[in-house]
Design an enzyme around this catalytic site. Structure first.
Site, PDB file in Angstrom:
ATOM      1  CD  GLN A  96     -24.487 -42.398 -29.032  1.00  0.00           C
ATOM      2  OE1 GLN A  96     -24.561 -41.999 -30.167  1.00  0.00           O
ATOM      3  NE2 GLN A  96     -23.601 -43.309 -28.657  1.00  0.00           N
ATOM      4  NE  ARG A 283     -19.127 -42.169 -26.723  1.00  0.00           N
ATOM      5  CZ  ARG A 283     -18.150 -41.505 -27.339  1.00  0.00           C
ATOM      6  NH1 ARG A 283     -17.467 -40.588 -26.694  1.00  0.00           N
ATOM      7  NH2 ARG A 283     -17.876 -41.765 -28.589  1.00  0.00           N
TER       8      ARG A 283
HETATM    9 ZN   LIG Z   1     -26.295 -41.849 -31.720  1.00  0.00          ZN
END
Ligand SMILES: [Zn+2]
Length: 406
Positions: A96, A283
């Site tokens: 991420q 993400r």
């Molecule tokens: Zn993070």
């Protein structure tokens, strides 16, 4: 000064022993316990012990922001600008990155306009804030963070001796900079399924061969991590992407600071984490959650970096201060020895004092509050000069407050 009870979050990647052990509960716990939140985040605020009852810290702060937050409310509005957690990762978290303030404002506005509910799992931007974060290891803490020097990555890719990787290694060797990393990462993370299903198993076989080979194995940690990630997330292109990132191990007390655009994944360990009070996560894989590769590519910073480890600086008051550029938070660690004189937490409010080992007694104007390991205390802006001492042996505490120096 009031006792604060954390909000326990159960995610699949959590540990059944670490948080329970820390808080003195039986192990293993019934569910994997991932995070213990100490903050006033609307999703799961900590609770303040108020006589026999409990009130959420969010309610306490909103009811009287001037008293609770003082001048902080002028800068950040009527809310606590940071969230403090204890995090226990048994398995890797997603790959991420977090947006900058400008990117968050634009993204939040765009998703509002397109009518995606703010609590939808498809949402990238749940607020308009950036999310700088700092994690301090309580035991050995493993992570991937930031793009490695491309020259070293070329050596790693060549060391795997996978014919299918040659074209990518040569691509990066021809352009060993942020542009080359952008091209390679983008290619891998968007690889068509058919190509990925050939390349990834070949790379994993190369990893196994590399580890069983003779001679010094300088990339063994990186390679082992790729194999472990593939085990948890089979067929995920994030496993290839992980080969481009710095693989680091924090020793207890070391910190890792992640600014906007830094691609990262926590792998394993227990730590104290502090971040701006935001939920904005983009993400790229290694997760069953919502992945948005185009948006991730938009916010990523491809500039290679060294290991972004933060060593604390010793403060005159005996604390170990973790210096970061984030205006929303400041974090200081105190290791209290048994039977020592109390230390003075001069600027603890508004903020949270969290006990991570032993038992701490806080005192103020003759009033005392005992904080056990895994518990915390809310210190309002109206609370002045808190003293802290270890009770019944050594203790450790973290003092989290707003980043005054900025
Ligand atoms: Zn993070």
């Amino acid at each position: 000064m009031q006792e604060l009870v954390g909000a326990l979050r159960s995610y699949a990647w959590g540990s059944r022993t670490a948080l329970a052990q820390l808080c003195g509960r039986p192990v293993p716990s019934a569910h994997p316990e991932a995070e213990l939140w100490f903050g006033a985040h609307p999703a799961d605020p900590a609770r303040v012990k108020d006589g026999d009852g409990r009130r959420s810290l969010l309610d306490v702060v909103s009811a009287d922001p001037v008293r609770e937050l003082g001048a902080v409310a002028d800068t950040f509005g009527a809310r606590l600008p940071f969230l403090l957690k204890i995090l226990a990762a048994e398995e890797p978290l997603s790959l991420q990155a977090h947006p900058s303030s400008a990117q968050a404002r634009v993204g939040f506005e765009r998703e509002n306009r397109s009518g995606i509910p703010v609590d939808s799992p498809l949402r990238n931007y749940r607020d308009d804030s950036h999310k700088p974060e700092l994690v301090v290891a309580l035991d050995r803490f493993e992570a991937l963070a930031g793009f490695r020097d491309p020259h070293r990555t070329v050596e790693l890719l060549r060391a795997l001796a996978v014919p299918g990787l040659d074209v990518y290694a040569e691509l990066l060797a021809a352009q060993p900079d942020s542009a080359g990393l952008r091209t390679l990462f983008t290619t891998w993370i968007t690889l068509p399924a058919a190509a990925l299903s050939t390349l990834l198993p070949a790379v994993l076989e190369g990893c196994v061969r590399y580890l069983s080979g003779k001679g010094p194995r300088e990339f063994s940690a990186e390679v082992r991590t790729a194999l472990e990630l593939a085990e948890v997330y089979p067929g995920d292109a994030g496993v290839l992407a992980a080969l481009l990132l710095n693989r680091l191990t924090l020793e207890p007390g070391q910190g890792l600071y992640l600014d906007a655009g830094n691609l990262h994944a926590y792998l394993h360990g227990v730590g104290v984490e502090i971040m701006a009070n935001s939920d904005n996560v983009l993400r790229g894989g290694l997760t069953p959650k919502h992945v948005d590769v185009p948006e991730l590519l938009r916010v990523l910073d491809f500039e290679p970096i060294d290991l972004p480890v933060i060593e604390p600086e010793l403060d005159p008051d005996g604390g170990a201060r973790y210096r970061t550029p984030a205006p929303e938070f400041a974090l200081c660690r105190f290791d209290l020895t048994a039977d020592a004189e109390p230390i003075v937490l001069a600027d603890a409010g508004p903020g949270i004092v969290l006990c991570t080992a032993g038992t701490v007694e806080l005192s103020q104007d003759g009033r005392t509050l005992t904080v056990e390991c895994g518990s915390a205390a809310w210190i309002s802006a109206a609370d002045s000069e808190i003293k802290a001492r270890a009770v019944g042996g050594a203790a450790q505490l973290f003092s989290a407050c707003v980043g005054r120096e900025n």
